[in-house]
Scaffold this motif. Structure first.
Motif, PDB file in Angstrom:
ATOM      1  N   PRO A  35       7.697 -43.385  31.975  1.00  0.00           N
ATOM      2  CA  PRO A  35       6.771 -42.251  32.080  1.00  0.00           C
ATOM      3  C   PRO A  35       5.532 -42.632  32.890  1.00  0.00           C
ATOM      4  O   PRO A  35       5.079 -43.775  32.824  1.00  0.00           O
ATOM      5  CB  PRO A  35       6.398 -41.951  30.629  1.00  0.00           C
ATOM      6  CG  PRO A  35       6.854 -43.088  29.831  1.00  0.00           C
ATOM      7  CD  PRO A  35       7.853 -43.888  30.614  1.00  0.00           C
ATOM      8  N   LYS A  36       5.031 -41.684  33.664  1.00  0.00           N
ATOM      9  CA  LYS A  36       3.848 -41.968  34.480  1.00  0.00           C
ATOM     10  C   LYS A  36       2.592 -41.538  33.712  1.00  0.00           C
ATOM     11  O   LYS A  36       2.372 -40.339  33.488  1.00  0.00           O
ATOM     12  CB  LYS A  36       3.958 -41.222  35.812  1.00  0.00           C
ATOM     13  CG  LYS A  36       2.817 -41.527  36.757  1.00  0.00           C
ATOM     14  CD  LYS A  36       3.072 -40.897  38.119  1.00  0.00           C
ATOM     15  CE  LYS A  36       1.828 -41.016  38.982  1.00  0.00           C
ATOM     16  NZ  LYS A  36       1.961 -40.276  40.241  1.00  0.00           N
ATOM     17  N   ILE A  37       1.829 -42.536  33.287  1.00  0.00           N
ATOM     18  CA  ILE A  37       0.586 -42.254  32.560  1.00  0.00           C
ATOM     19  C   ILE A  37      -0.579 -42.361  33.533  1.00  0.00           C
ATOM     20  O   ILE A  37      -0.687 -43.340  34.283  1.00  0.00           O
ATOM     21  CB  ILE A  37       0.380 -43.283  31.407  1.00  0.00           C
ATOM     22  CG1 ILE A  37       1.576 -43.302  30.450  1.00  0.00           C
ATOM     23  CG2 ILE A  37      -0.925 -43.013  30.671  1.00  0.00           C
ATOM     24  CD1 ILE A  37       1.762 -42.043  29.626  1.00  0.00           C
TER      25      ILE A  37
ATOM     26  N   ASN B 290      -1.880 -39.049  22.413  1.00  0.00           N
ATOM     27  CA  ASN B 290      -2.880 -39.164  21.344  1.00  0.00           C
ATOM     28  C   ASN B 290      -4.202 -39.717  21.868  1.00  0.00           C
ATOM     29  O   ASN B 290      -5.006 -40.226  21.101  1.00  0.00           O
ATOM     30  CB  ASN B 290      -2.363 -40.071  20.211  1.00  0.00           C
ATOM     31  CG  ASN B 290      -1.938 -41.435  20.733  1.00  0.00           C
ATOM     32  OD1 ASN B 290      -2.258 -41.788  21.850  1.00  0.00           O
ATOM     33  ND2 ASN B 290      -1.207 -42.176  19.929  1.00  0.00           N
ATOM     34  N   ASN B 291      -4.381 -39.625  23.198  1.00  0.00           N
ATOM     35  CA  ASN B 291      -5.552 -40.248  23.788  1.00  0.00           C
ATOM     36  C   ASN B 291      -6.153 -39.317  24.852  1.00  0.00           C
ATOM     37  O   ASN B 291      -5.491 -39.015  25.855  1.00  0.00           O
ATOM     38  CB  ASN B 291      -5.108 -41.583  24.423  1.00  0.00           C
ATOM     39  CG  ASN B 291      -6.267 -42.392  24.934  1.00  0.00           C
ATOM     40  OD1 ASN B 291      -7.321 -41.837  25.281  1.00  0.00           O
ATOM     41  ND2 ASN B 291      -6.089 -43.689  25.006  1.00  0.00           N
ATOM     42  N   PRO B 292      -7.389 -38.850  24.640  1.00  0.00           N
ATOM     43  CA  PRO B 292      -7.984 -37.901  25.597  1.00  0.00           C
ATOM     44  C   PRO B 292      -8.330 -38.509  26.953  1.00  0.00           C
ATOM     45  O   PRO B 292      -8.758 -37.794  27.860  1.00  0.00           O
ATOM     46  CB  PRO B 292      -9.256 -37.407  24.880  1.00  0.00           C
ATOM     47  CG  PRO B 292      -9.485 -38.326  23.754  1.00  0.00           C
ATOM     48  CD  PRO B 292      -8.219 -39.082  23.459  1.00  0.00           C
ATOM     49  N   THR B 293      -8.106 -39.833  27.099  1.00  0.00           N
ATOM     50  CA  THR B 293      -8.369 -40.456  28.408  1.00  0.00           C
ATOM     51  C   THR B 293      -7.068 -40.842  29.117  1.00  0.00           C
ATOM     52  O   THR B 293      -7.077 -41.615  30.055  1.00  0.00           O
ATOM     53  CB  THR B 293      -9.279 -41.706  28.272  1.00  0.00           C
ATOM     54  OG1 THR B 293      -8.551 -42.728  27.573  1.00  0.00           O
ATOM     55  CG2 THR B 293     -10.556 -41.394  27.530  1.00  0.00           C
ATOM     56  N   GLN B 294      -5.946 -40.284  28.618  1.00  0.00           N
ATOM     57  CA  GLN B 294      -4.669 -40.568  29.279  1.00  0.00           C
ATOM     58  C   GLN B 294      -3.888 -39.285  29.486  1.00  0.00           C
ATOM     59  O   GLN B 294      -3.692 -38.518  28.545  1.00  0.00           O
ATOM     60  CB  GLN B 294      -3.825 -41.513  28.422  1.00  0.00           C
ATOM     61  CG  GLN B 294      -4.327 -42.940  28.489  1.00  0.00           C
ATOM     62  CD  GLN B 294      -3.427 -43.902  27.743  1.00  0.00           C
ATOM     63  OE1 GLN B 294      -2.482 -43.496  27.070  1.00  0.00           O
ATOM     64  NE2 GLN B 294      -3.724 -45.180  27.849  1.00  0.00           N
ATOM     65  N   GLY B 295      -3.455 -39.090  30.734  1.00  0.00           N
ATOM     66  CA  GLY B 295      -2.648 -37.916  31.045  1.00  0.00           C
ATOM     67  C   GLY B 295      -1.206 -38.336  31.275  1.00  0.00           C
ATOM     68  O   GLY B 295      -0.943 -39.424  31.793  1.00  0.00           O
ATOM     69  N   LEU B 296      -0.278 -37.477  30.880  1.00  0.00           N
ATOM     70  CA  LEU B 296       1.142 -37.734  31.160  1.00  0.00           C
ATOM     71  C   LEU B 296       1.569 -36.827  32.309  1.00  0.00           C
ATOM     72  O   LEU B 296       1.446 -35.597  32.220  1.00  0.00           O
ATOM     73  CB  LEU B 296       1.994 -37.439  29.924  1.00  0.00           C
ATOM     74  CG  LEU B 296       3.505 -37.489  30.158  1.00  0.00           C
ATOM     75  CD1 LEU B 296       3.969 -38.909  30.494  1.00  0.00           C
ATOM     76  CD2 LEU B 296       4.252 -36.966  28.929  1.00  0.00           C
TER      77      LEU B 296
END
Ligand code: T46
Length: 136
Positions: A3-5, A81-87
């Motif tokens: 997955p690209k985070i 679960n992390n507002p500083t990481q987008g999927l």
């Protein structure tokens, strides 16, 4: 499938946190639409489709959920679960969401306006279209 985070820029200080998201700088596309999913009832699973052309980046800005990505060959589960990481959710990727916490707010950035005909809502159609799509 990996997955690209996308790490999002956190500009916190002693007052709290702030994340800014900009076209091209953070998103790998030009932003056309934002939507958010919240208040999801316990046990609900949603999504179950792929997009022909739409690219998206999903961020759990509060709470958490699980995004399941399926490229027709393999499936991967990603915890949001992390507002500083987008999927990043690219084109022709079957996906659905589950395990929503009661407080989950899932923010999604998209590169197109809402176009119902872009959705593939039937898994057999998805597999059939995939086999017609040239490999990248
Ligand atoms: C996706 C996943 C992650 C609109 O009118 N405009 C919009 O921009 C969106 C996103 C939805 N809608 C309408 C269409 C349906 O009548 O809102 C209703 C609920 O949408 P849907 O059932 O497609 O919601 P999900 O959670 O199954 O899927 C959504 C997105 O639609 C989809 O693109 O990738 O979240």
């Amino acid at each position: 499938m990996k997955p690209k985070i996308i790490p999002l820029r956190m500009m916190g200080d002693d007052r709290g946190s702030l994340v800014a998201v900009e076209t091209h700088q953070d998103l790998p596309f030009e932003l056309q639409r934002v939507y958010y999913i919240f208040g999801t009832k316990e046990g609900v699973e949603r999504g179950f489709h792929a997009h022909k052309n739409l690219q998206q980046v999903a961020v759990a800005v509060r709470g958490s959920c699980t995004m399941v990505l399926d490229n027709g060959v393999e499936k991967v589960e990603v915890q949001l679960n992390n507002p500083t990481q987008g999927l990043y959710i690219g084109t022709m990727l079957w996906h659905f969401m589950k395990n929503f916490t009661e407080d989950c707010v899932l923010l999604v950035f998209a590169d197109q306006h809402y176009i119902e005909s872009d959705y593939i809502r039937n898994y057999s159609d998805f597999l059939e279209l995939l086999s017609d799509t040239p490999k990248q």
